[in-house]
Design an enzyme around this catalytic site. Structure first.
Site, PDB file in Angstrom:
ATOM      1  N   GLN A 162       0.929  -8.492   3.095  1.00  0.00           N
ATOM      2  CA  GLN A 162       0.446  -8.710   4.465  1.00  0.00           C
ATOM      3  C   GLN A 162      -0.727  -9.700   4.480  1.00  0.00           C
ATOM      4  O   GLN A 162      -0.754 -10.624   5.283  1.00  0.00           O
ATOM      5  CB  GLN A 162       0.023  -7.375   5.077  1.00  0.00           C
ATOM      6  CG  GLN A 162      -0.277  -7.468   6.551  1.00  0.00           C
ATOM      7  CD  GLN A 162      -0.683  -6.125   7.139  1.00  0.00           C
ATOM      8  OE1 GLN A 162      -1.861  -5.793   7.173  1.00  0.00           O
ATOM      9  NE2 GLN A 162       0.282  -5.355   7.584  1.00  0.00           N
TER      10      GLN A 162
ATOM     11  N   ASP B 191      14.169   1.648  10.342  1.00  0.00           N
ATOM     12  CA  ASP B 191      13.236   0.932  11.223  1.00  0.00           C
ATOM     13  C   ASP B 191      12.448   1.998  11.990  1.00  0.00           C
ATOM     14  O   ASP B 191      13.007   2.681  12.858  1.00  0.00           O
ATOM     15  CB  ASP B 191      14.024   0.030  12.185  1.00  0.00           C
ATOM     16  CG  ASP B 191      13.105  -0.747  13.125  1.00  0.00           C
ATOM     17  OD1 ASP B 191      11.877  -0.498  13.124  1.00  0.00           O
ATOM     18  OD2 ASP B 191      13.624  -1.614  13.859  1.00  0.00           O
TER      19      ASP B 191
ATOM     20  N   SER C 248      -7.176   0.865  10.088  1.00  0.00           N
ATOM     21  CA  SER C 248      -7.579  -0.418   9.496  1.00  0.00           C
ATOM     22  C   SER C 248      -9.047  -0.671   9.803  1.00  0.00           C
ATOM     23  O   SER C 248      -9.592  -0.157  10.788  1.00  0.00           O
ATOM     24  CB  SER C 248      -6.738  -1.544  10.114  1.00  0.00           C
ATOM     25  OG  SER C 248      -7.304  -2.805   9.847  1.00  0.00           O
TER      26      SER C 248
ATOM     27  N   ILE D 299       0.844  -1.198   0.000  1.00  0.00           N
ATOM     28  CA  ILE D 299       0.000   0.000   0.000  1.00  0.00           C
ATOM     29  C   ILE D 299       0.881   1.250   0.000  1.00  0.00           C
ATOM     30  O   ILE D 299       0.602   2.222  -0.707  1.00  0.00           O
ATOM     31  CB  ILE D 299      -0.926  -0.015   1.244  1.00  0.00           C
ATOM     32  CG1 ILE D 299      -1.939  -1.162   1.136  1.00  0.00           C
ATOM     33  CG2 ILE D 299      -1.636   1.332   1.414  1.00  0.00           C
ATOM     34  CD1 ILE D 299      -2.727  -1.441   2.412  1.00  0.00           C
TER      35      ILE D 299
ATOM     36  N   TYR E 278      -3.138  -6.662  16.877  1.00  0.00           N
ATOM     37  CA  TYR E 278      -3.226  -5.781  15.700  1.00  0.00           C
ATOM     38  C   TYR E 278      -4.441  -4.858  15.820  1.00  0.00           C
ATOM     39  O   TYR E 278      -4.345  -3.655  15.575  1.00  0.00           O
ATOM     40  CB  TYR E 278      -3.308  -6.654  14.447  1.00  0.00           C
ATOM     41  CG  TYR E 278      -3.352  -5.885  13.139  1.00  0.00           C
ATOM     42  CD1 TYR E 278      -2.194  -5.352  12.592  1.00  0.00           C
ATOM     43  CD2 TYR E 278      -4.549  -5.720  12.444  1.00  0.00           C
ATOM     44  CE1 TYR E 278      -2.231  -4.658  11.398  1.00  0.00           C
ATOM     45  CE2 TYR E 278      -4.592  -5.031  11.251  1.00  0.00           C
ATOM     46  CZ  TYR E 278      -3.435  -4.513  10.726  1.00  0.00           C
ATOM     47  OH  TYR E 278      -3.473  -3.822   9.536  1.00  0.00           O
TER      48      TYR E 278
ATOM     49  N   LYS F  75      -4.330  -0.739  15.786  1.00  0.00           N
ATOM     50  CA  LYS F  75      -5.002   0.106  14.790  1.00  0.00           C
ATOM     51  C   LYS F  75      -6.099   0.962  15.437  1.00  0.00           C
ATOM     52  O   LYS F  75      -6.378   2.070  14.973  1.00  0.00           O
ATOM     53  CB  LYS F  75      -5.553  -0.760  13.654  1.00  0.00           C
ATOM     54  CG  LYS F  75      -4.437  -1.410  12.809  1.00  0.00           C
ATOM     55  CD  LYS F  75      -3.502  -0.370  12.184  1.00  0.00           C
ATOM     56  CE  LYS F  75      -2.503  -0.977  11.225  1.00  0.00           C
ATOM     57  NZ  LYS F  75      -1.672   0.020  10.538  1.00  0.00           N
TER      58      LYS F  75
HETATM   59  N1  LIG Z   1      -3.276  -5.306   3.409  1.00  0.00           N
HETATM   60  C1  LIG Z   1      -4.361  -5.103   4.116  1.00  0.00           C
HETATM   61  O1  LIG Z   1      -5.388  -5.788   3.950  1.00  0.00           O
HETATM   62  C2  LIG Z   1      -4.408  -4.005   5.137  1.00  0.00           C
HETATM   63  C3  LIG Z   1      -5.629  -3.691   5.726  1.00  0.00           C
HETATM   64  C4  LIG Z   1      -5.691  -2.678   6.670  1.00  0.00           C
HETATM   65  C5  LIG Z   1      -4.544  -1.997   7.017  1.00  0.00           C
HETATM   66  N2  LIG Z   1      -3.363  -2.325   6.442  1.00  0.00           N
HETATM   67  C6  LIG Z   1      -2.183  -1.558   6.850  1.00  0.00           C
HETATM   68  O2  LIG Z   1      -1.610  -0.950   5.720  1.00  0.00           O
HETATM   69  C7  LIG Z   1      -0.222  -0.754   5.940  1.00  0.00           C
HETATM   70  C8  LIG Z   1       0.554  -1.334   4.770  1.00  0.00           C
HETATM   71  O3  LIG Z   1       0.297  -2.718   4.714  1.00  0.00           O
HETATM   72  P1  LIG Z   1       0.534  -3.583   3.382  1.00  0.00           P
HETATM   73  O4  LIG Z   1      -0.667  -4.409   3.195  1.00  0.00           O
HETATM   74  O5  LIG Z   1       1.018  -2.723   2.302  1.00  0.00           O
HETATM   75  O6  LIG Z   1       1.665  -4.562   3.947  1.00  0.00           O
HETATM   76  P2  LIG Z   1       3.127  -4.869   3.399  1.00  0.00           P
HETATM   77  O7  LIG Z   1       3.675  -5.878   4.351  1.00  0.00           O
HETATM   78  O8  LIG Z   1       3.083  -5.178   1.941  1.00  0.00           O
HETATM   79  O9  LIG Z   1       3.881  -3.466   3.561  1.00  0.00           O
HETATM   80  C9  LIG Z   1       4.310  -2.976   4.794  1.00  0.00           C
HETATM   81  C10 LIG Z   1       5.597  -2.216   4.582  1.00  0.00           C
HETATM   82  O10 LIG Z   1       6.027  -1.726   5.857  1.00  0.00           O
HETATM   83  C11 LIG Z   1       7.408  -1.996   5.979  1.00  0.00           C
HETATM   84  N3  LIG Z   1       7.785  -2.130   7.382  1.00  0.00           N
HETATM   85  C12 LIG Z   1       7.437  -3.121   8.251  1.00  0.00           C
HETATM   86  N4  LIG Z   1       8.030  -2.920   9.440  1.00  0.00           N
HETATM   87  C13 LIG Z   1       8.739  -1.772   9.331  1.00  0.00           C
HETATM   88  C14 LIG Z   1       9.560  -1.032  10.221  1.00  0.00           C
HETATM   89  N5  LIG Z   1       9.790  -1.453  11.475  1.00  0.00           N
HETATM   90  N6  LIG Z   1      10.133   0.112   9.768  1.00  0.00           N
HETATM   91  C15 LIG Z   1       9.940   0.539   8.496  1.00  0.00           C
HETATM   92  N7  LIG Z   1       9.179  -0.124   7.604  1.00  0.00           N
HETATM   93  C16 LIG Z   1       8.583  -1.260   8.023  1.00  0.00           C
HETATM   94  C17 LIG Z   1       7.635  -3.296   5.218  1.00  0.00           C
HETATM   95  O11 LIG Z   1       8.995  -3.487   4.868  1.00  0.00           O
HETATM   96  C18 LIG Z   1       6.725  -3.101   4.019  1.00  0.00           C
HETATM   97  O12 LIG Z   1       7.381  -2.463   2.955  1.00  0.00           O
HETATM   98  C19 LIG Z   1       0.083  -1.418   7.283  1.00  0.00           C
HETATM   99  O13 LIG Z   1       0.088  -0.445   8.298  1.00  0.00           O
HETATM  100  C20 LIG Z   1      -1.064  -2.371   7.458  1.00  0.00           C
HETATM  101  O14 LIG Z   1      -1.284  -2.704   8.804  1.00  0.00           O
HETATM  102  C21 LIG Z   1      -3.260  -3.310   5.516  1.00  0.00           C
END
Ligand SMILES: NC(=O)c1ccc[n+]([C@@H]2O[C@H](COP(=O)([O-])OP(=O)(O)OC[C@H]3O[C@@H](n4cnc5c(N)ncnc54)[C@H](O)[C@@H]3O)[C@@H](O)[C@H]2O)c1
Length: 269
Positions: free
Chosen positions: A205, A73, A153, A28, A168, A172
């Site tokens: 994720q 990080d 979320s 995302i 989680y 959120k």
């Molecule tokens: N995919 C879904 O269905 C969904 C739904 C609701 C919320 N979200 C939220 O959206 C956001 C993005 O999720 P996504 O689906 O793209 O997941 P993803 O795992 O593809 O991307 C998450 C990114 O965050 C980075 N990351 C993780 N830990 C880190 C840290 N300590 N420091 C810096 N970077 C870090 C990862 O390297 C990755 O690039 C998250 O906050 C997730 O909780 C996702």
């Protein structure tokens, strides 16, 4: 009193503006990185991955914007602060941020360890909190307005069917209330803070969570939302551009739920 109506399209423009995106190395976050570039914004991407997805390398030339990738990080104060300072040095100034760095765990509450629960709060809550603080301090230093979009979320609105994500959910829920608190506290400084609440979105994720599930439990991502499908990145990007841009100038402390309707009801399957 009436005001003159203005054209709407230019309000969405981000040309020449500078944004910090955490977790923008993939998923995302990267979808938003690409969208900001498309709208003319310069970017600093902070992510724990060694390198971003390949398409990142095409953005500067394709959209004529400036980009920098900083391995970071967000749960580590030194790492986050050093990368943020480098990002400001590179960009010159900041207009806003998208805080996408986050992790999830799908595991029974009874079995979650202290370390697992803590890591989730450190990244999802404190990473978001302190990234936003750094951006707000920079905006105050500049004496300029700005817009920060945080990632909450659907799990801050409701409990997902056939998932056990208490740590989680708690993280959120905290992000969404942080958005509201900061939306009020920073408003008088011209800093807007909003959030998006994605539902099931097809990403790394959800794939990790999905891979551990039975076919029936995994299928729920496609069948439970009233709009009868899992979401994709482009279901989110328009809302984020709206919230970052002047089109949302009168919106702060708001959350946009983008869930295919799942946060208000579900199709039984
Ligand atoms: N995919 C879904 O269905 C969904 C739904 C609701 C919320 N979200 C939220 O959206 C956001 C993005 O999720 P996504 O689906 O793209 O997941 P993803 O795992 O593809 O991307 C998450 C990114 O965050 C980075 N990351 C993780 N830990 C880190 C840290 N300590 N420091 C810096 N970077 C870090 C990862 O390297 C990755 O690039 C998250 O906050 C997730 O909780 C996702």
């Amino acid at each position: 009193m009436t005001t003159l109506l203005r054209d709407v399209r230019p309000l969405f423009e981000l040309k020449g503006r500078n944004y910090i995106i955490t977790g923008g190395g993939q998923g995302i976050g990267f979808a938003v990185v690409r969208a900001i570039a498309e709208y003319g914004g310069n970017l600093a991407v902070l992510d724990i991955r060694d390198k971003p997805v390949d398409e990142y390398n095409t953005l500067a030339a394709q959209y004529g914007v400036r980009t920098i990738y900083l391995k970071t990080d967000v749960s580590n104060e030194q790492s986050l602060t050093a990368s943020f300072n480098r990002a400001v040095e590179f960009l010159g100034s900041v207009h806003g941020a998208f805080t996408s760095a986050g992790i999830a765990i799908d595991k029974p509450f009874i079995e979650q360890t202290w370390a697992e629960a803590q890591r989730i709060q450190d990244i999802n809550v404190l990473g978001t909190f302190f990234t936003t603080q750094l951006v707000a301090r920079q905006l105050l230093k500049q004496g300029t307005s700005g817009s920060i979009v945080q990632v909450a979320s659907i799990t801050s609105h409701t409990v997902l069917p056939r998932h056990r994500m208490s740590a989680y959910n708690a993280s959120k829920g905290a992000v969404r209330m942080l958005t509201e608190a900061l939306g009020v506290e920073l408003a008088s400084d011209g800093i807007r803070v909003n959030s998006i609440s994605p539902g099931f979105i097809d990403s790394e994720q959800t794939r990790v969570v999905r891979d551990k599930k039975s076919p029936e439990d995994s299928a729920i991502m496609d069948t439970a939302p009233p709009l009868s499908r899992i979401g994709n990145f482009n279901d989110l990007t328009g809302a984020v551009i709206y919230l970052l841009s002047d089109a949302s100038a009168y919106t702060t402390g708001a959350d946009i739920a983008i869930t295919g309707g799942l946060h208000v009801g579900r199709i039984e399957s």
